[in-house]
Design a protein around this motif. Sequence first.
Motif, PDB file in Angstrom:
ATOM      1  N   SER A  69       0.829  -1.204   0.000  1.00  8.85           N
ATOM      2  CA  SER A  69       0.000   0.000   0.000  1.00  8.85           C
ATOM      3  C   SER A  69       0.864   1.254   0.000  1.00  8.85           C
ATOM      4  N   THR A  70       2.184   1.067   0.198  1.00  8.23           N
ATOM      5  CA  THR A  70       3.139   2.178   0.158  1.00  8.23           C
ATOM      6  C   THR A  70       4.117   1.971  -0.982  1.00  8.23           C
ATOM      7  N   MET A  71       4.674   3.049  -1.484  1.00  7.67           N
ATOM      8  CA  MET A  71       5.658   2.937  -2.557  1.00  7.67           C
ATOM      9  C   MET A  71       6.930   2.258  -2.069  1.00  7.67           C
ATOM     10  N   ASP A  72       7.283   2.465  -0.800  1.00  9.29           N
ATOM     11  CA  ASP A  72       8.443   1.760  -0.245  1.00  9.29           C
ATOM     12  C   ASP A  72       8.211   0.248  -0.257  1.00  9.29           C
ATOM     13  N   GLY A  73       6.990  -0.154   0.079  1.00  9.15           N
ATOM     14  CA  GLY A  73       6.666  -1.572   0.065  1.00  9.15           C
ATOM     15  C   GLY A  73       6.697  -2.157  -1.334  1.00  9.15           C
ATOM     16  N   VAL A  74       6.203  -1.402  -2.309  1.00  7.84           N
ATOM     17  CA  VAL A  74       6.259  -1.831  -3.708  1.00  7.84           C
ATOM     18  C   VAL A  74       7.703  -2.020  -4.141  1.00  7.84           C
ATOM     19  N   ALA A  75       8.545  -1.038  -3.821  1.00  8.47           N
ATOM     20  CA  ALA A  75       9.954  -1.119  -4.196  1.00  8.47           C
ATOM     21  C   ALA A  75      10.645  -2.301  -3.520  1.00  8.47           C
ATOM     22  N   HIS A  76      10.312  -2.534  -2.263  1.00  8.42           N
ATOM     23  CA  HIS A  76      10.905  -3.650  -1.522  1.00  8.42           C
ATOM     24  C   HIS A  76      10.556  -4.992  -2.161  1.00  8.42           C
ATOM     25  N   LEU A  77       9.283  -5.181  -2.483  1.00  2.00           N
ATOM     26  CA  LEU A  77       8.859  -6.451  -3.064  1.00  2.00           C
ATOM     27  C   LEU A  77       9.517  -6.678  -4.417  1.00  2.00           C
ATOM     28  N   ALA A  78       9.530  -5.650  -5.252  1.00  2.00           N
ATOM     29  CA  ALA A  78      10.141  -5.787  -6.572  1.00  2.00           C
ATOM     30  C   ALA A  78      11.635  -6.086  -6.468  1.00  2.00           C
ATOM     31  N   ALA A  79      12.300  -5.418  -5.535  1.00  2.00           N
ATOM     32  CA  ALA A  79      13.742  -5.631  -5.375  1.00  2.00           C
ATOM     33  C   ALA A  79      14.049  -7.034  -4.856  1.00  2.00           C
ATOM     34  N   GLU A  80      13.254  -7.504  -3.898  1.00  2.00           N
ATOM     35  CA  GLU A  80      13.477  -8.845  -3.348  1.00  2.00           C
ATOM     36  C   GLU A  80      13.253  -9.923  -4.403  1.00  2.00           C
ATOM     37  N   LEU A  81      12.250  -9.735  -5.241  1.00  2.00           N
ATOM     38  CA  LEU A  81      12.016 -10.722  -6.294  1.00  2.00           C
ATOM     39  C   LEU A  81      13.148 -10.698  -7.318  1.00  2.00           C
ATOM     40  N   ALA A  82      13.624  -9.499  -7.647  1.00  2.00           N
ATOM     41  CA  ALA A  82      14.708  -9.380  -8.623  1.00  2.00           C
ATOM     42  C   ALA A  82      16.010 -10.000  -8.122  1.00  2.00           C
ATOM     43  N   LYS A  83      16.192 -10.061  -6.809  1.00  2.00           N
ATOM     44  CA  LYS A  83      17.367 -10.727  -6.250  1.00  2.00           C
ATOM     45  C   LYS A  83      17.329 -12.231  -6.498  1.00  2.00           C
ATOM     46  N   ARG A  84      16.102 -12.768  -6.604  1.00  2.00           N
ATOM     47  CA  ARG A  84      15.923 -14.215  -6.673  1.00  2.00           C
ATOM     48  C   ARG A  84      15.689 -14.743  -8.088  1.00  2.00           C
ATOM     49  N   GLU A  85      15.147 -13.911  -8.955  1.00  2.00           N
ATOM     50  CA  GLU A  85      14.739 -14.389 -10.274  1.00  2.00           C
ATOM     51  C   GLU A  85      15.191 -13.425 -11.379  1.00  2.00           C
ATOM     52  N   LYS A  86      15.409 -13.991 -12.559  1.00  2.00           N
ATOM     53  CA  LYS A  86      15.771 -13.191 -13.727  1.00  2.00           C
ATOM     54  C   LYS A  86      14.572 -12.936 -14.628  1.00  2.00           C
ATOM     55  N   ARG A  87      13.458 -13.593 -14.316  1.00  2.00           N
ATOM     56  CA  ARG A  87      12.246 -13.381 -15.113  1.00  2.00           C
ATOM     57  C   ARG A  87      11.024 -13.597 -14.226  1.00  2.00           C
ATOM     58  N   LEU A  88       9.883 -13.102 -14.679  1.00  2.00           N
ATOM     59  CA  LEU A  88       8.617 -13.334 -13.999  1.00  2.00           C
ATOM     60  C   LEU A  88       7.575 -13.635 -15.063  1.00  2.00           C
ATOM     61  N   ASP A  89       7.086 -14.871 -15.076  1.00  2.00           N
ATOM     62  CA  ASP A  89       6.129 -15.295 -16.093  1.00  2.00           C
ATOM     63  C   ASP A  89       4.706 -14.835 -15.799  1.00  2.00           C
ATOM     64  N   ILE A  90       4.338 -14.814 -14.513  1.00  2.00           N
ATOM     65  CA  ILE A  90       2.952 -14.547 -14.124  1.00  2.00           C
ATOM     66  C   ILE A  90       2.939 -13.607 -12.929  1.00  2.00           C
ATOM     67  N   LEU A  91       2.297 -12.470 -13.069  1.00  2.00           N
ATOM     68  CA  LEU A  91       2.086 -11.550 -11.952  1.00  2.00           C
ATOM     69  C   LEU A  91       0.601 -11.455 -11.692  1.00  2.00           C
ATOM     70  N   VAL A  92       0.190 -11.803 -10.478  1.00  2.00           N
ATOM     71  CA  VAL A  92      -1.209 -11.682 -10.085  1.00  2.00           C
ATOM     72  C   VAL A  92      -1.330 -10.548  -9.074  1.00  2.00           C
ATOM     73  N   ASN A  93      -1.925  -9.447  -9.507  1.00  2.00           N
ATOM     74  CA  ASN A  93      -2.137  -8.281  -8.638  1.00  2.00           C
ATOM     75  C   ASN A  93      -3.462  -8.473  -7.909  1.00  2.00           C
ATOM     76  N   ASN A  94      -3.376  -9.088  -6.727  1.00  2.00           N
ATOM     77  CA  ASN A  94      -4.579  -9.458  -5.992  1.00  2.00           C
ATOM     78  C   ASN A  94      -4.785  -8.678  -4.703  1.00  2.00           C
ATOM     79  N   ALA A  95      -3.733  -8.145  -4.111  1.00  2.00           N
ATOM     80  CA  ALA A  95      -3.858  -7.486  -2.811  1.00  2.00           C
ATOM     81  C   ALA A  95      -4.930  -6.401  -2.863  1.00  2.00           C
TER      82      ALA A  95
END
Length: 258
Positions: A69-95
Amino acid sequence: MKVEDLFSVRGRIALVTGGSRGIGEMIARAYVENGARVYISARKAEACDALAKELSQFGECISIPADISTMDGVAHLAAELAKREKRLDILVNNAGASWGASFAEFPESGWDKVMDLNVKSVFFLTQRLLPLLEAAGSPDFYARVINIGSIEGIRTTHLEAYSYAASKAGVNHLTRLMAKFLAPKHIAVNGIAPGYFPSKMTAGISDEDNRETLAGTPLKRMGQPDDMAGIALYLASRASAFVCGAVIPVDGGLATTA
């Protein structure tokens, strides 16, 4: 093509926001049980971690708690995923969140909280994850973004949930706009407009209102996990390869009645 290949998500990498309960859990479970590596995110770390542990009995599920719900939280989630993966096949925006109050008493906080989570986070999380989505997409198989709207953004509800209904109408139309401009990047964007499913949100609705809703639903029941699993697998798989910019009601016909 065989049915199991047409609807397969095996080997795909997925992120489901609001994935620790309700519709998010239904979708995450469907993907995990059918061979995808699934990341789930939710504001409450304990619940997110617990579900990831449970689902890991059936496949790969990883918890990344975040308050998007915050831009800091959005940035955190995106950064953490990018540390783990080089691609994302499916994004479900459900929150998502809701707020109910009479017109005269509806507070600004109930407007801003719902709009920030339900609409703003959908746009900016997808924006932050664009490089990973582009890396996954190809002319032969597009990456997928699935936005969870609501039939309350299509019909006129009997509930005074002003910001929720407005936000979900926004998500439904944002889905169409994103579809138009992300398709050239080999990303197909579609939406699901759920009706009434068992969740914390619907649990907060009075028994009288629930009875009125079910009475007005042509199929005369609430949605079940398999109902959501089916549409989520369809929109993430080759079965929906020529579907882009659609918002699909999954509501037992309720949106046809009001």
